[in-house]
Write a protein that holds these residues in place. Structure first.
Motif, mmCIF file in Angstrom:
data_model
loop_
_atom_site.group_PDB
_atom_site.id
_atom_site.type_symbol
_atom_site.label_atom_id
_atom_site.label_comp_id
_atom_site.label_asym_id
_atom_site.label_seq_id
_atom_site.Cartn_x
_atom_site.Cartn_y
_atom_site.Cartn_z
ATOM 1 N N ILE A 37 56.831 2.024 12.747
ATOM 2 C CA ILE A 37 56.418 1.803 12.278
ATOM 3 C C ILE A 37 56.108 0.154 13.276
ATOM 4 N N GLU A 38 56.200 -0.369 13.476
ATOM 5 C CA GLU A 38 56.475 -1.822 14.011
ATOM 6 C C GLU A 38 55.906 -1.829 14.827
ATOM 7 N N LEU A 39 56.195 0.019 15.668
ATOM 8 C CA LEU A 39 55.160 0.106 17.149
ATOM 9 C C LEU A 39 53.398 0.163 16.732
ATOM 10 N N ALA A 40 53.640 0.967 16.266
ATOM 11 C CA ALA A 40 51.963 0.981 15.122
ATOM 12 C C ALA A 40 51.336 -0.258 14.596
ATOM 13 N N SER A 162 46.252 7.910 14.996
ATOM 14 C CA SER A 162 46.198 7.970 16.401
ATOM 15 C C SER A 162 47.685 7.244 17.207
ATOM 16 N N SER A 163 47.407 6.308 16.306
ATOM 17 C CA SER A 163 48.430 5.091 17.042
ATOM 18 C C SER A 163 50.117 5.680 16.448
ATOM 19 N N ILE A 164 50.389 5.991 15.200
ATOM 20 C CA ILE A 164 51.961 6.565 15.025
ATOM 21 C C ILE A 164 51.933 8.207 15.473
ATOM 22 N N LEU A 196 62.331 18.839 15.302
ATOM 23 C CA LEU A 196 61.724 18.838 13.288
ATOM 24 C C LEU A 196 61.847 17.996 12.710
ATOM 25 N N VAL A 197 62.699 16.722 12.833
ATOM 26 C CA VAL A 197 63.479 15.454 12.225
ATOM 27 C C VAL A 197 61.760 14.239 13.132
ATOM 28 N N ILE A 204 54.419 12.767 8.602
ATOM 29 C CA ILE A 204 54.506 12.342 6.906
ATOM 30 C C ILE A 204 54.310 9.975 7.235
ATOM 31 N N LEU A 205 54.594 10.138 8.049
ATOM 32 C CA LEU A 205 54.248 8.530 8.204
ATOM 33 C C LEU A 205 52.656 8.278 8.342
ATOM 34 N N ALA A 206 52.388 8.885 9.464
ATOM 35 C CA ALA A 206 50.618 8.902 9.395
ATOM 36 C C ALA A 206 50.232 9.216 8.349
#
Lengths: 244, 322
Positions: A37-40, A162-164, A196-197, A204-206
């Motif tokens: 999350i931080e990086l994106a 796309s970043s994620i 898979l994780v 899911i984050l995206a």
């Protein structure tokens, strides 16, 4: 049974053991997600901070538009892995390498959408605003940027998603968020659970991030929400007339 | 403009040559607009009427010539300050779609730094003046009808009470019935406010209704005639004006004259059958009533029921011949 099907792919014991507390040097699912999350987030925020002034400049001066889009377009075409490798001699195996790469990829989308958004502001609205005596700056902040917002936000959505996805590539340098699990799983002779994780959580984050951006846009633009409601209201009598 | 009126806006030999255009959009235009006067610029497309209008608030800078407002060269006035002192209404209105109607009306007062309470008070005044519903203030422009939008546009232009209004085809985008209502309302407001107005239209009938004086422009911003509507209808300066004004010049002129302005025969004179007309009606309406009744004259009776006299076809043809 879904439980049985999942059991074939997912080793729940591994998930439990790696969820939060892991030995030093091994990222947990929680810490990798936070890093992801931080990086994106940094990439999108920094990308937007660069693209907004550049986009405004390019919109106002046509001579700037072409070089800006050509450079950001070239950056966009460089394969991500290659870009990271090219940056290593300069920034080493640091978070900077990943972040510079991620920001570079947001620029093309964001700058183009800032320019397209500003260009989409109706000419008559700008004419009336200038005619009422708005300064150039007032016109930009009170009229042009708010009305360009839908198109700019559309760019932010694409850049975010796309970043994620792209953060995972950073795993080769050691800063890849959930990408670590994908790479590590591959190295462990295709350990399905770990791969898979990494994949499922990235997706899911995206999806979550996209929803948050859309929701923020709705909050920022009450006028467009009303538009839709009015359109819906207007549609109702039409239907009634047709059935009558 | 009567001889006593002071000049508010003055164009002196104003030319606008756009780059890449073969001929100037406006070529050496000179005219004065008196304080409290409504001057209508009318002409076919390409006559430079909108360009001329937009040079007054410097949305377009003239290539040469001078424009003065109250004797001051507009180039000597800060452009932002100049525009805030001039109301501006355009055909497509250009309301800010992301601001409520109330916010739109208060735009210029807020730019001028008025207190929020004064802005609100002024907004409500204008809502009343333009016969808008208070409940519209919280809506967004997309939720308004065409006629409401035009009225909000006029309210917004009037908000800071500017002495000058520039109006570019403000009523052209609405249907004829709404347009007629807006014109009537506008004339009513102008009778009270006496703003100095420059009004652009391509519709000569609208010009006749709205104008104190009409400036008829030809392609390239050439001034063909500048006179009162009556004068233009009665004696067009040349063939261009005659053609532009159209074939019903006489009837249009009769629609500018009221029955009570004419010398009538005393009550009870012969020729008038059952038909009756109000003294505040136009002579054109009276003529229509006479013809419809198959008579040669009509009784003029006011709203108190008093017989004011008899209007005959002779009176009308004498008026036309004048």
């Amino acid at each position: 049974m879904t439980r049985g099907l999942l059991a074939e792919f997912i080793n729940w014991t591994w998930v439990r053991e790696n969820f939060a507390n892991t030995p030093p040097g091994t990222p947990s699912i929680v810490s990798a997600t936070i890093q992801h999350i931080e990086l994106a987030l940094i990439a999108v925020v920094v990308g937007t901070a660069i693209s907004l002034p550049l986009g405004i400049w390019a919109y106002r001066r046509h001579a700037v538009y072409v070089p800006v889009t050509v450079v950001s377009g070239l950056l966009y075409t460089v394969p991500s892995l290659a870009l990271f490798v090219l940056l290593i001699p300069i920034t080493g195996l640091s978070v900077w390498t990943v972040e510079i790469g991620l920001v570079s990829y947001t620029l093309l989308i964001l700058i183009r959408n800032v320019v397209a958004g500003l260009a989409s502001v109706p000419a008559d609205v700008k004419d009336a605003a200038r005619g009422m005596g708005m300064t150039k700056r007032q016109l930009l902040w009170r009229v042009e940027l708010p009305l360009a917002l839908p198109v700019i936000v559309a760019g932010v959505r694409v850049a975010t998603v796309s970043s994620i996805a792209l953060v995972t590539v950073g795993a080769v340098i050691g800063f890849g968020g959930l990408g670590y699990f994908i790479l590590d799983g591959l190295n462990r002779y295709f350990f399905k659970t770990e791969i898979l994780v990494g994949i499922v959580l990235s997706v899911i984050l995206a999806l979550l991030a996209d929803a948050i951006v859309v929701w923020t846009q709705r909050l920022l633009m009450p006028w467009s929400r009303r538009d839709r409601r009015k359109q819906q209201a207007a549609r109702i009598p039409d239907v009634a007339r047709e059935t009558a | 403009m009567g001889p006593m009126a002071t000049t508010m806006i003055s164009l002196r030999n104003v030319t606008k040559q756009f780059p890449n255009a073969s001929a100037p959009a406006v070529g050496g235009l000179s005219l004065d607009v008196g304080e409290g006067e409504t001057l209508v610029l009318v002409g076919p497309s390409g006559c430079g009427k909108t360009t001329a209008l937009r040079m007054i608030n410097r949305l377009i800078e003239p290539t040469s010539g001078t424009i003065e407002i109250s004797g001051r060269d507009t180039r000597a006035i800060d452009v932002v300050e100049l525009r805030r002192g001039i109301g501006y209404v355009i055909q497509s209105v250009g309301l800010l779609p992301h601001r409520t109607v109330g916010d739109n009306i208060g735009t210029v007062p807020r730019l001028l730094g008025w207190e929020p309470s004064s802005v609100e008070e002024r907004t409500h005044e204008l809502t009343e003046l333009l016969d808008l519903h208070e409940e519209l203030l919280a809506r967004y422009p997309s939720e308004l009808s065409g006629g409401q939008r035009q009225r909000v546009g006029v309210a917004r232009a009037l908000a800071a009470d500017p002495p000058i209004m520039l109006m570019d085809e403000p009523f052209a985008a609405v249907d004829p019935i709404v347009r007629a209502r807006l014109q009537e309302q506008f004339l009513d407001i102008q009778a009270r406010l006496r703003k100095t107005i420059v009004f652009v239209t391509h519709d000569v009938d609208e010009a006749i209704i709205m104008a104190d004086r009409i400036a008829i422009l030809n392609v390239g911003g050439v001034l063909e005639q500048l006179a009162s509507p009556e004068e233009i209808l009665k004696s067009p300066a040349n063939d261009f004006v005659r053609r532009f004004v159209g074939s019903e010049r006489t009837l249009k002129r009769l629609s500018l004259i009221l029955v009570e302005d004419l010398q009538l025969d005393p009550p009870g004179a012969a020729g008038a059958d059952g038909a009756v007309v109000d003294p505040r009606a136009t002579v054109r309406e009276a003529l229509d009533a006479i013809l419809a009744a198959g008579a040669t004259a009509i009784r003029v009776v006011d709203d108190t029921g008093t017989d004011r006299g008899v209007l005959t076809l002779d009176h009308i043809s004498r008026e036309v011949a004048r």
